[in-house]
Scaffold this motif. Structure first.
Motif, PDB file in Angstrom:
ATOM      1  N   ILE A 188       0.836  -1.202   0.000  1.00  0.00           N
ATOM      2  CA  ILE A 188       0.000   0.000   0.000  1.00  0.00           C
ATOM      3  C   ILE A 188       0.867   1.247   0.000  1.00  0.00           C
ATOM      4  CG2 ILE A 188      -1.623   1.339   1.406  1.00  0.00           C
ATOM      5  CD1 ILE A 188      -2.866  -1.376   2.237  1.00  0.00           C
ATOM      6  N   THR A 189       1.934   1.229   0.783  1.00  0.00           N
ATOM      7  CA  THR A 189       2.846   2.383   0.834  1.00  0.00           C
ATOM      8  C   THR A 189       3.486   2.628  -0.533  1.00  0.00           C
ATOM      9  OG1 THR A 189       3.280   2.006   3.171  1.00  0.00           O
ATOM     10  CG2 THR A 189       4.895   3.314   1.961  1.00  0.00           C
ATOM     11  N   LEU A 190       3.936   1.575  -1.189  1.00  0.00           N
ATOM     12  CA  LEU A 190       4.519   1.722  -2.525  1.00  0.00           C
ATOM     13  C   LEU A 190       3.487   2.254  -3.515  1.00  0.00           C
ATOM     14  CD1 LEU A 190       6.704  -1.513  -2.719  1.00  0.00           C
ATOM     15  CD2 LEU A 190       7.472   0.855  -2.383  1.00  0.00           C
ATOM     16  N   LEU A 191       2.245   1.770  -3.399  1.00  0.00           N
ATOM     17  CA  LEU A 191       1.170   2.265  -4.261  1.00  0.00           C
ATOM     18  C   LEU A 191       0.897   3.743  -4.020  1.00  0.00           C
ATOM     19  CD1 LEU A 191      -1.059   1.666  -6.351  1.00  0.00           C
ATOM     20  CD2 LEU A 191      -2.544   1.090  -4.421  1.00  0.00           C
ATOM     21  N   LEU A 192       0.928   4.163  -2.770  1.00  0.00           N
ATOM     22  CA  LEU A 192       0.692   5.576  -2.455  1.00  0.00           C
ATOM     23  C   LEU A 192       1.783   6.467  -3.045  1.00  0.00           C
ATOM     24  CD1 LEU A 192      -0.562   5.413   1.238  1.00  0.00           C
ATOM     25  CD2 LEU A 192      -1.878   5.994  -0.793  1.00  0.00           C
ATOM     26  N   PHE A 193       3.038   6.023  -2.975  1.00  0.00           N
ATOM     27  CA  PHE A 193       4.115   6.802  -3.581  1.00  0.00           C
ATOM     28  C   PHE A 193       3.984   6.821  -5.104  1.00  0.00           C
ATOM     29  CE2 PHE A 193       6.199   6.550   0.574  1.00  0.00           C
ATOM     30  CZ  PHE A 193       6.666   7.859   0.676  1.00  0.00           C
ATOM     31  N   ALA A 194       3.547   5.718  -5.695  1.00  0.00           N
ATOM     32  CA  ALA A 194       3.314   5.696  -7.143  1.00  0.00           C
ATOM     33  C   ALA A 194       2.182   6.661  -7.520  1.00  0.00           C
ATOM     34  CB  ALA A 194       2.978   4.282  -7.597  1.00  0.00           C
ATOM     35  N   LEU A 195       1.136   6.706  -6.721  1.00  0.00           N
ATOM     36  CA  LEU A 195       0.038   7.647  -6.989  1.00  0.00           C
ATOM     37  C   LEU A 195       0.487   9.095  -6.810  1.00  0.00           C
ATOM     38  CD1 LEU A 195      -3.006   5.803  -5.392  1.00  0.00           C
ATOM     39  CD2 LEU A 195      -2.634   6.304  -7.814  1.00  0.00           C
ATOM     40  N   LEU A 196       1.416   9.333  -5.907  1.00  0.00           N
ATOM     41  CA  LEU A 196       1.970  10.676  -5.739  1.00  0.00           C
ATOM     42  C   LEU A 196       2.695  11.107  -7.015  1.00  0.00           C
ATOM     43  CD1 LEU A 196       2.482  13.088  -3.836  1.00  0.00           C
ATOM     44  CD2 LEU A 196       4.526  11.880  -3.048  1.00  0.00           C
ATOM     45  N   VAL A 197       3.481  10.202  -7.573  1.00  0.00           N
ATOM     46  CA  VAL A 197       4.184  10.500  -8.824  1.00  0.00           C
ATOM     47  C   VAL A 197       3.188  10.687  -9.965  1.00  0.00           C
ATOM     48  CG1 VAL A 197       5.805   9.566 -10.526  1.00  0.00           C
ATOM     49  CG2 VAL A 197       6.312   9.380  -8.090  1.00  0.00           C
ATOM     50  N   VAL A 198       2.159   9.862 -10.010  1.00  0.00           N
ATOM     51  CA  VAL A 198       1.117  10.008 -11.038  1.00  0.00           C
ATOM     52  C   VAL A 198       0.446  11.368 -10.925  1.00  0.00           C
ATOM     53  CG1 VAL A 198      -1.176   9.157 -11.733  1.00  0.00           C
ATOM     54  CG2 VAL A 198       0.699   7.553 -11.381  1.00  0.00           C
ATOM     55  N   SER A 199       0.179  11.811  -9.710  1.00  0.00           N
ATOM     56  CA  SER A 199      -0.466  13.119  -9.530  1.00  0.00           C
ATOM     57  C   SER A 199       0.427  14.240 -10.048  1.00  0.00           C
ATOM     58  CB  SER A 199      -0.827  13.359  -8.065  1.00  0.00           C
ATOM     59  OG  SER A 199       0.324  13.652  -7.292  1.00  0.00           O
ATOM     60  N   TRP A 200       1.735  14.109  -9.824  1.00  0.00           N
ATOM     61  CA  TRP A 200       2.668  15.115 -10.352  1.00  0.00           C
ATOM     62  C   TRP A 200       2.685  15.094 -11.874  1.00  0.00           C
ATOM     63  CZ3 TRP A 200       7.072  13.590  -6.528  1.00  0.00           C
ATOM     64  CH2 TRP A 200       6.796  14.152  -5.269  1.00  0.00           C
ATOM     65  N   LEU A 201       2.612  13.902 -12.456  1.00  0.00           N
ATOM     66  CA  LEU A 201       2.578  13.800 -13.916  1.00  0.00           C
ATOM     67  C   LEU A 201       1.295  14.402 -14.492  1.00  0.00           C
ATOM     68  CD1 LEU A 201       4.109  10.235 -14.421  1.00  0.00           C
ATOM     69  CD2 LEU A 201       5.201  12.458 -14.826  1.00  0.00           C
ATOM     70  N   VAL A 202       0.180  14.206 -13.801  1.00  0.00           N
ATOM     71  CA  VAL A 202      -1.086  14.827 -14.228  1.00  0.00           C
ATOM     72  C   VAL A 202      -0.949  16.344 -14.197  1.00  0.00           C
ATOM     73  CG1 VAL A 202      -3.499  15.212 -13.523  1.00  0.00           C
ATOM     74  CG2 VAL A 202      -2.575  12.894 -13.595  1.00  0.00           C
ATOM     75  N   GLN A 203      -0.402  16.870 -13.116  1.00  0.00           N
ATOM     76  CA  GLN A 203      -0.231  18.311 -13.001  1.00  0.00           C
ATOM     77  C   GLN A 203       0.735  18.839 -14.055  1.00  0.00           C
ATOM     78  OE1 GLN A 203       0.863  18.487  -8.854  1.00  0.00           O
ATOM     79  NE2 GLN A 203      -1.228  18.996  -8.240  1.00  0.00           N
ATOM     80  N   LEU A 204       1.804  18.114 -14.307  1.00  0.00           N
ATOM     81  CA  LEU A 204       2.767  18.522 -15.318  1.00  0.00           C
ATOM     82  C   LEU A 204       2.143  18.538 -16.705  1.00  0.00           C
ATOM     83  CD1 LEU A 204       5.690  19.262 -16.073  1.00  0.00           C
ATOM     84  CD2 LEU A 204       6.134  16.801 -16.276  1.00  0.00           C
ATOM     85  N   SER A 205       1.332  17.527 -16.998  1.00  0.00           N
ATOM     86  CA  SER A 205       0.713  17.487 -18.320  1.00  0.00           C
ATOM     87  C   SER A 205      -0.258  18.646 -18.513  1.00  0.00           C
ATOM     88  CB  SER A 205       0.002  16.147 -18.543  1.00  0.00           C
ATOM     89  OG  SER A 205      -1.124  16.019 -17.720  1.00  0.00           O
ATOM     90  N   PHE A 206      -1.008  19.014 -17.479  1.00  0.00           N
ATOM     91  CA  PHE A 206      -1.908  20.158 -17.583  1.00  0.00           C
ATOM     92  C   PHE A 206      -1.124  21.463 -17.715  1.00  0.00           C
ATOM     93  CE2 PHE A 206      -5.211  17.251 -16.290  1.00  0.00           C
ATOM     94  CZ  PHE A 206      -6.346  17.773 -16.885  1.00  0.00           C
ATOM     95  N   ALA A 207      -0.021  21.568 -16.989  1.00  0.00           N
ATOM     96  CA  ALA A 207       0.808  22.780 -17.078  1.00  0.00           C
ATOM     97  C   ALA A 207       1.403  22.925 -18.465  1.00  0.00           C
ATOM     98  CB  ALA A 207       1.904  22.746 -16.023  1.00  0.00           C
ATOM     99  N   LEU A 208       1.912  21.829 -19.013  1.00  0.00           N
ATOM    100  CA  LEU A 208       2.496  21.884 -20.349  1.00  0.00           C
ATOM    101  C   LEU A 208       1.438  22.177 -21.409  1.00  0.00           C
ATOM    102  CD1 LEU A 208       5.045  18.928 -20.158  1.00  0.00           C
ATOM    103  CD2 LEU A 208       5.529  21.391 -20.111  1.00  0.00           C
ATOM    104  N   GLN A 209       0.250  21.605 -21.252  1.00  0.00           N
ATOM    105  CA  GLN A 209      -0.836  21.876 -22.197  1.00  0.00           C
ATOM    106  C   GLN A 209      -1.264  23.330 -22.128  1.00  0.00           C
ATOM    107  OE1 GLN A 209      -1.974  19.889 -24.505  1.00  0.00           O
ATOM    108  NE2 GLN A 209      -3.612  21.216 -25.225  1.00  0.00           N
ATOM    109  N   GLY A 210      -1.214  23.914 -20.953  1.00  0.00           N
ATOM    110  CA  GLY A 210      -1.587  25.324 -20.801  1.00  0.00           C
ATOM    111  C   GLY A 210      -0.552  26.278 -21.362  1.00  0.00           C
ATOM    112  N   GLU A 211       0.711  25.874 -21.340  1.00  0.00           N
ATOM    113  CA  GLU A 211       1.784  26.750 -21.800  1.00  0.00           C
ATOM    114  C   GLU A 211       2.203  26.506 -23.239  1.00  0.00           C
ATOM    115  OE1 GLU A 211       3.304  29.347 -20.267  1.00  0.00           O
ATOM    116  OE2 GLU A 211       1.796  29.101 -18.692  1.00  0.00           O
ATOM    117  N   PHE A 212       2.289  25.233 -23.640  1.00  0.00           N
ATOM    118  CA  PHE A 212       2.916  24.919 -24.914  1.00  0.00           C
ATOM    119  C   PHE A 212       2.004  24.211 -25.904  1.00  0.00           C
ATOM    120  CE2 PHE A 212       6.378  24.807 -21.734  1.00  0.00           C
ATOM    121  CZ  PHE A 212       7.056  25.925 -22.187  1.00  0.00           C
ATOM    122  N   GLY A 213       0.737  24.052 -25.582  1.00  0.00           N
ATOM    123  CA  GLY A 213      -0.157  23.387 -26.506  1.00  0.00           C
ATOM    124  C   GLY A 213      -0.441  24.243 -27.722  1.00  0.00           C
ATOM    125  N   PRO A 214      -1.009  23.628 -28.757  1.00  0.00           N
ATOM    126  CA  PRO A 214      -1.409  24.428 -29.916  1.00  0.00           C
ATOM    127  C   PRO A 214      -2.368  25.535 -29.475  1.00  0.00           C
ATOM    128  CG  PRO A 214      -1.735  22.080 -30.316  1.00  0.00           C
ATOM    129  CD  PRO A 214      -1.338  22.227 -28.897  1.00  0.00           C
TER     130      PRO A 214
END
Length: 126
Positions: free
Chosen positions: A24-50
């Motif tokens: 469960i602890t490993l899964l929680l850390f993986a979900l933390l990284v996933v959340s950062w990737l979600v935020q990064l993808s939204f940030a990049l789409q807001g700045e550099f998308g078409p």
């Protein structure tokens, strides 16, 4: 151990749930990284998308809130479920609880800053 003390077997037996707590602890850390990737993808789409597909400040804020919900919501659910399990089985391992608390210690301040800065940016109109 006597027949009159049925709880003695629970106290003398091994701690249960240690391996699942680590998982469960490993899964929680993986979900933390996933959340950062979600935020990064939204940030990049807001700045550099078409230009026609670029997210507005509110859309980016929504993505940051979604990432924060993943990062903060998962450990809270684990804490609630582990409290219920520990109430029924006192010898249950608290590894998952410790992992959830550590993830919350990491996720809450980072997401407060990220979501707060984006909210200020949206309100100020930048």
């Amino acid at each position: 151990m006597s027949a009159a003390d049925p709880g003695a077997a629970d106290q003398d037996g091994p701690v249960t749930g240690r391996a699942s707590g680590v998982g469960i602890t490993l899964l929680l850390f993986a979900l933390l990284v996933v959340s950062w990737l979600v935020q990064l993808s939204f940030a990049l789409q807001g700045e550099f998308g078409p230009s026609e597909d670029r997210l507005s400040g509110g859309g980016t804020l929504g993505g940051f809130v979604l990432g924060a919900a993943i990062a903060i919501g998962s450990p809270i659910v684990v804490l609630i479920l582990q409290a219920r399990v520990h109430k029924r089985t006192p010898r249950h391992s608290i590894v998952a609880v410790i992992g959830a608390v550590v993830v919350l210690i990491i996720a809450v301040p980072i997401n407060a800053v990220v979501v707060g800065l984006q909210a200020v940016s949206v309100v100020s109109g930048s």
